[in-house]
Design a protein around this motif. Structure first.
Motif, PDB file in Angstrom:
ATOM      1  N   SER A   1       7.496  -6.970  12.421  1.00 41.63           N
ATOM      2  CA  SER A   1       8.185  -6.160  11.415  1.00 41.63           C
ATOM      3  C   SER A   1       7.388  -6.022  10.126  1.00 41.63           C
ATOM      4  O   SER A   1       7.794  -5.287   9.226  1.00 41.63           O
ATOM      5  CB  SER A   1       9.549  -6.776  11.088  1.00 41.63           C
ATOM      6  N   GLY A   2       6.263  -6.735  10.029  1.00 39.24           N
ATOM      7  CA  GLY A   2       5.468  -6.654   8.812  1.00 39.24           C
ATOM      8  C   GLY A   2       6.193  -7.200   7.601  1.00 39.24           C
ATOM      9  O   GLY A   2       5.948  -6.791   6.475  1.00 39.24           O
ATOM     10  N   GLY A   3       7.114  -8.133   7.802  1.00 37.94           N
ATOM     11  CA  GLY A   3       7.830  -8.748   6.688  1.00 37.94           C
ATOM     12  C   GLY A   3       9.057  -7.992   6.242  1.00 37.94           C
ATOM     13  O   GLY A   3       9.795  -8.480   5.392  1.00 37.94           O
ATOM     14  N   ARG A   4       9.325  -6.834   6.797  1.00 37.52           N
ATOM     15  CA  ARG A   4      10.492  -6.054   6.398  1.00 37.52           C
ATOM     16  C   ARG A   4      11.634  -6.325   7.365  1.00 37.52           C
ATOM     17  O   ARG A   4      11.441  -6.883   8.446  1.00 37.52           O
ATOM     18  CB  ARG A   4      10.179  -4.562   6.369  1.00 37.52           C
TER      19      ARG A   4
ATOM     20  N   LYS B   1      -1.952   1.650   8.276  1.00 44.64           N
ATOM     21  CA  LYS B   1      -2.352   0.762   7.198  1.00 44.64           C
ATOM     22  C   LYS B   1      -1.685   1.204   5.903  1.00 44.64           C
ATOM     23  O   LYS B   1      -1.463   2.406   5.686  1.00 44.64           O
ATOM     24  CB  LYS B   1      -3.877   0.778   7.016  1.00 44.64           C
ATOM     25  N   HIS B   2      -1.360   0.238   5.043  1.00 44.36           N
ATOM     26  CA  HIS B   2      -0.663   0.532   3.804  1.00 44.36           C
ATOM     27  C   HIS B   2      -1.536   0.158   2.610  1.00 44.36           C
ATOM     28  O   HIS B   2      -2.292  -0.800   2.663  1.00 44.36           O
ATOM     29  CB  HIS B   2       0.657  -0.247   3.722  1.00 44.36           C
ATOM     30  N   GLN B   3      -1.373   0.908   1.543  1.00 43.16           N
ATOM     31  CA  GLN B   3      -2.117   0.600   0.321  1.00 43.16           C
ATOM     32  C   GLN B   3      -1.276   1.018  -0.887  1.00 43.16           C
ATOM     33  O   GLN B   3      -0.807   2.151  -0.966  1.00 43.16           O
ATOM     34  CB  GLN B   3      -3.466   1.338   0.319  1.00 43.16           C
ATOM     35  N   GLY B   4      -1.051   0.109  -1.803  1.00 46.84           N
ATOM     36  CA  GLY B   4      -0.366   0.427  -3.052  1.00 46.84           C
ATOM     37  C   GLY B   4       1.145   0.580  -2.948  1.00 46.84           C
ATOM     38  O   GLY B   4       1.784   1.016  -3.901  1.00 46.84           O
ATOM     39  N   LEU B   5       1.741   0.205  -1.828  1.00 41.31           N
ATOM     40  CA  LEU B   5       3.181   0.421  -1.665  1.00 41.31           C
ATOM     41  C   LEU B   5       4.007  -0.459  -2.585  1.00 41.31           C
ATOM     42  O   LEU B   5       5.200  -0.193  -2.785  1.00 41.31           O
ATOM     43  CB  LEU B   5       3.603   0.179  -0.211  1.00 41.31           C
TER      44      LEU B   5
ATOM     45  N   ALA C   1       7.417  12.158   8.054  1.00 47.30           N
ATOM     46  CA  ALA C   1       8.595  11.454   7.534  1.00 47.30           C
ATOM     47  C   ALA C   1       8.818  10.133   8.266  1.00 47.30           C
ATOM     48  O   ALA C   1       9.170   9.118   7.652  1.00 47.30           O
ATOM     49  CB  ALA C   1       9.834  12.348   7.655  1.00 47.30           C
ATOM     50  N   LEU C   2       8.591  10.126   9.583  1.00 48.94           N
ATOM     51  CA  LEU C   2       8.804   8.900  10.356  1.00 48.94           C
ATOM     52  C   LEU C   2       7.815   7.819   9.940  1.00 48.94           C
ATOM     53  O   LEU C   2       8.183   6.640   9.817  1.00 48.94           O
ATOM     54  CB  LEU C   2       8.659   9.185  11.845  1.00 48.94           C
ATOM     55  N   LEU C   3       6.558   8.191   9.710  1.00 48.73           N
ATOM     56  CA  LEU C   3       5.555   7.207   9.322  1.00 48.73           C
ATOM     57  C   LEU C   3       5.820   6.660   7.928  1.00 48.73           C
ATOM     58  O   LEU C   3       5.651   5.467   7.669  1.00 48.73           O
ATOM     59  CB  LEU C   3       4.156   7.815   9.397  1.00 48.73           C
ATOM     60  N   LEU C   4       6.265   7.524   7.030  1.00 52.03           N
ATOM     61  CA  LEU C   4       6.613   7.046   5.687  1.00 52.03           C
ATOM     62  C   LEU C   4       7.825   6.116   5.736  1.00 52.03           C
ATOM     63  O   LEU C   4       7.858   5.076   5.077  1.00 52.03           O
ATOM     64  CB  LEU C   4       6.898   8.232   4.757  1.00 52.03           C
ATOM     65  N   ALA C   5       8.823   6.489   6.540  1.00 51.44           N
ATOM     66  CA  ALA C   5      10.028   5.649   6.666  1.00 51.44           C
ATOM     67  C   ALA C   5       9.684   4.302   7.263  1.00 51.44           C
ATOM     68  O   ALA C   5      10.301   3.281   6.924  1.00 51.44           O
ATOM     69  CB  ALA C   5      11.068   6.347   7.527  1.00 51.44           C
ATOM     70  N   GLY C   6       8.707   4.258   8.167  1.00 45.92           N
ATOM     71  CA  GLY C   6       8.311   2.998   8.766  1.00 45.92           C
ATOM     72  C   GLY C   6       7.469   2.136   7.849  1.00 45.92           C
ATOM     73  O   GLY C   6       7.424   0.920   8.010  1.00 45.92           O
ATOM     74  N   ALA C   7       6.808   2.760   6.855  1.00 50.96           N
ATOM     75  CA  ALA C   7       5.910   2.013   5.975  1.00 50.96           C
ATOM     76  C   ALA C   7       6.618   1.471   4.735  1.00 50.96           C
ATOM     77  O   ALA C   7       6.355   0.347   4.300  1.00 50.96           O
ATOM     78  CB  ALA C   7       4.744   2.906   5.544  1.00 50.96           C
ATOM     79  N   VAL C   8       7.514   2.255   4.165  1.00 55.52           N
ATOM     80  CA  VAL C   8       8.162   1.880   2.904  1.00 55.52           C
ATOM     81  C   VAL C   8       9.364   0.985   3.182  1.00 55.52           C
ATOM     82  O   VAL C   8      10.174   1.279   4.065  1.00 55.52           O
ATOM     83  CB  VAL C   8       8.594   3.149   2.128  1.00 55.52           C
ATOM     84  N   ARG C   9       9.482  -0.107   2.447  1.00 62.65           N
ATOM     85  CA  ARG C   9      10.562  -1.069   2.696  1.00 62.65           C
ATOM     86  C   ARG C   9      11.936  -0.483   2.387  1.00 62.65           C
ATOM     87  O   ARG C   9      12.907  -0.774   3.073  1.00 62.65           O
ATOM     88  CB  ARG C   9      10.344  -2.326   1.848  1.00 62.65           C
TER      89      ARG C   9
END
Length: 629
Positions: free
Chosen positions: A290-293, A446-450, A471-479
């Motif tokens: 889950s990457g901590g989320r 990969k995430h940067q600056g979130l 939209a799906l990739l952003l929803a999966g990246a942002v907590r």
């Protein structure tokens, strides 16, 4: 990295003393409970022993029905660290009475001690999960819950094995067995009290709360509160169902090992170890997956695995033959034995993936003023479902004369039905699964600056628009949950429409095509920002057809004039040329050629509404994207 948090927590005073306290408490409960049940089994005739063991199990679970509602109120009214210290002091007293019960051989006194241990557990339960969100950051909740679930199951198994071994020595005529049990439970109780004194204070959220001693009225009230948020209510049902499954497996595995396979205690211990180790692995894997989320997409994955594992266990178990030699080596070398152990472990692994996100979600989304009381209701439901598990075992194994493997098949199919029901009532689970699968199969994201995205409060994300899955990739990246403002034809794409609607996306099209819908969208945007939502808009208004960043339309400026909020520029890198982009023609017209490709989600510093002009934002996004389209 986020996935290291769960192990770093073990070096933190915010977590370690609490972890050790709950581990020692669960271990102690199961040492005494298993020792008592084994002693009863050897002291009495079979019929009397079975009746008394069933009574013992009922007495341990009864306090959860009677006192959990009150315990939840106390946990919301008083400092939780103070309550823990008092509960652990009570455990020392209970342990002293337990020693007298074991040494004297008094069954009635032993049953009283078991009831008191259940009472202690009922009061500790709401604190156990309500204290975590007070001491841990949101990004640590999954890791913290994973360690707690792992520790709980290991403590249950360890306590059961130790209690069984020591009581077996006592029943063999060695008085030292009872003495060792008595000394052990007192030592563990003392250790638990000393450790719990290091737990930091956890201020009560509602110190003025008036205690309602009526458990039925209070439970009904909290169920109504939970039902106001369907995701919380059905998560409670999902958690309780898991405890039904767990109780079914843990209850029937010893009987299967001894009566069906003809094995002994070491074989039963091996079977229970496989299940417990699986739960520990699955729980700990949640943090990495889950990457901590708090990733609800793991819950349907876990539910599917539980059904598969149960069906496989039924088929494999039904084909196992009784052992001709009673030894672990004989079982290990028998046909199907290793596959049976593997699938027993798989049930535990998928169970860990299933249960950890549900607990973390309840902790995160429940109003902190109600959190302990909602968790108390969860404990009541858990106890109820475990009773139902026992009833199902009685019905299928005794009245209908099913075999244990056939019973495993029944509960596996029932699990599938319950999962479909829950996920139908709360589509968010299925939506998150689709997002998780996309971001873990076709792409390496990969995430940067979130960390620059505000954790709460209204804000707007602006981002380049490269593909149909942006939209799906952003929803999966942002907590934080994101509400997307999106071009109406994309919003209405089959399958994706289900996801966007579940995520409360706001469809919009040009004012010329639909003036009424255009204005309605802006009203909904304004209301969402006033409610503190995080919104995302793709200011280009359409997918890029050449991979370049198009001009930003003035709609973003209109939004900010009506509701000034911070704006976070973001960029997606590496999606141009994917199956979902318009490179070399329209999207979806060729077979996917890229799997596990690298994609980056990059966030910049938030801008004030006054400085967030359309052209300024475009320059910011272009700078974040760079040359990687």
């Amino acid at each position: 990295m986020a996935h290291k948090n769960q192990f770093q927590l073990l070096a933190s005073r915010r977590f370690l003393p609490f972890f050790l306290t709950q581990f020692l408490g669960a271990f102690n409960d199961n040492v005494f409970k298993s020792a008592l049940m084994v002693m009863i089994a050897f002291r009495l005739a079979a019929d009397q022993a079975n009746a008394l063991n069933n009574l013992a199990a009922g007495l341990f679970i009864l306090p959860f029905f009677l006192f959990s509602a009150t315990a939840g109120q106390l946990a919301d009214k008083y400092d939780k660290s103070l309550l823990i210290r008092r509960i652990k002091l009570a455990e020392i007293g209970i342990s002293l009475v337990g020693v007298v019960a074991l040494v004297s051989g008094s069954n009635s006194l032993s049953l009283l001690v078991l009831f008191l241990l259940g009472l202690q557990s009922a009061f500790f339960g709401p604190i156990k999960y309500a204290i975590l969100p007070q001491h841990l950051r949101k990004s640590e909740l999954v890791g913290g819950n994973a360690l707690v679930e792992m520790g709980t199951f290991v403590a249950i198994l360890g306590g059961t094995i130790v209690g069984t071994i020591l009581s077996g020595a006592s029943n063999g005529g060695n008085e030292w067995g009872s003495s060792w049990i008595g000394g052990l439970i007192i030592a563990i109780a003392l250790a638990g009290y000393l450790v719990c004194r290091a737990i930091p204070k956890a201020a009560p959220p509602v110190p003025e709360l008036q205690i309602d001693l009526n458990p039925i009225r209070q439970t009904a009230r909290m169920l109504r509160e939970a039902a106001k948020t369907p995701a919380i209510f059905y998560s409670i049902i999902g958690i309780s169902w898991f405890w039904l499954l767990g109780a079914a497996y843990l209850t029937q595995i010893p009987s299967f090992g001894k009566n069906v396979l003809g094995g002994n205690e070491p074989l039963v211990a091996l079977l229970l170890c496989s299940f417990t180790v699986g739960v520990a692995i699955g729980s700990l894997a949640c943090e990495r997956l889950s990457g901590g989320r708090i990733e609800l997409g793991l819950v349907p994955l876990g539910a599917a695995g539980l059904t598969y594992g149960g069906i496989a266990l039924s088929v494999i178990g039904g084909n196992l033959t009784p052992l001709t030699e009673v030894s672990l080596a004989a079982f290990w070398n028998s046909p199907g034995a290793q596959s049976f152990l593997l699938h027993l472990a798989l049930i535990g692994i998928f169970g860990g993936l299933y249960i950890v996100p549900l607990y973390a979600m309840i902790q995160d989304r429940t109003d902190k003023a109600l959190r302990a009381r909602v968790i108390a209701v969860t404990n009541i439901m858990n106890a109820l479902f475990m009773v139902i598990s026992a009833i199902l075992g009685l019905i299928f194994l005794t009245l209908l004369d099913f075999t244990i493997p056939q019973f495993f098949m029944v509960i596996a199919l029932m699990n599938a039905a319950v999962a479909v029901f829950v996920f139908n009532r709360v589509p968010e689970f299925a939506m998150r699964l689709l997002i998780w699968l996309l971001s873990h199969t076709m792409y390496r994201v990969k995430h940067q600056g979130l960390e620059q995205i505000p954790e709460e409060g209204p804000a707007i994300i602006v981002c380049n628009h490269v593909s149909y899955v942006d939209a799906l990739l952003l929803a999966g990246a942002v907590r934080r949950p994101i509400r997307f403002i999106m071009y109406k034809p994309i919003y209405e794409i089959p399958v994706l429409h289900f996801i966007f609607k579940t995520g409360r996306a706001i469809p919009i099209c040009s004012k010329q095509k639909d003036p009424e819908g255009y204005e309605k969208a802006f009203v909904e945007i304004e209301q969402g920002l006033k409610n503190g939502d995080l919104l995302c808009i793709f200011p280009e208004g359409q997918l890029t057809k050449d991979g370049e960043l198009g001009p930003f339309k003035a709609g973003i400026e209109k939004i900010l004039r009506r509701t000034p909020v911070p704006v976070i520029p973001m960029a997606l890198r590496g999606l141009w040329g994917s199956f979902f982009s318009h490179k070399d023609g329209h999207a979806f017209t060729t077979l996917p050629r890229r799997f596990w490709s690298k994609v980056s989600v990059v966030a910049g510093k938030p801008l004030d509404a006054a400085a967030a002009r359309a052209e300024t934002l475009r320059e910011q996004v272009l700078g974040l994207r760079g040359e990687q389209r």
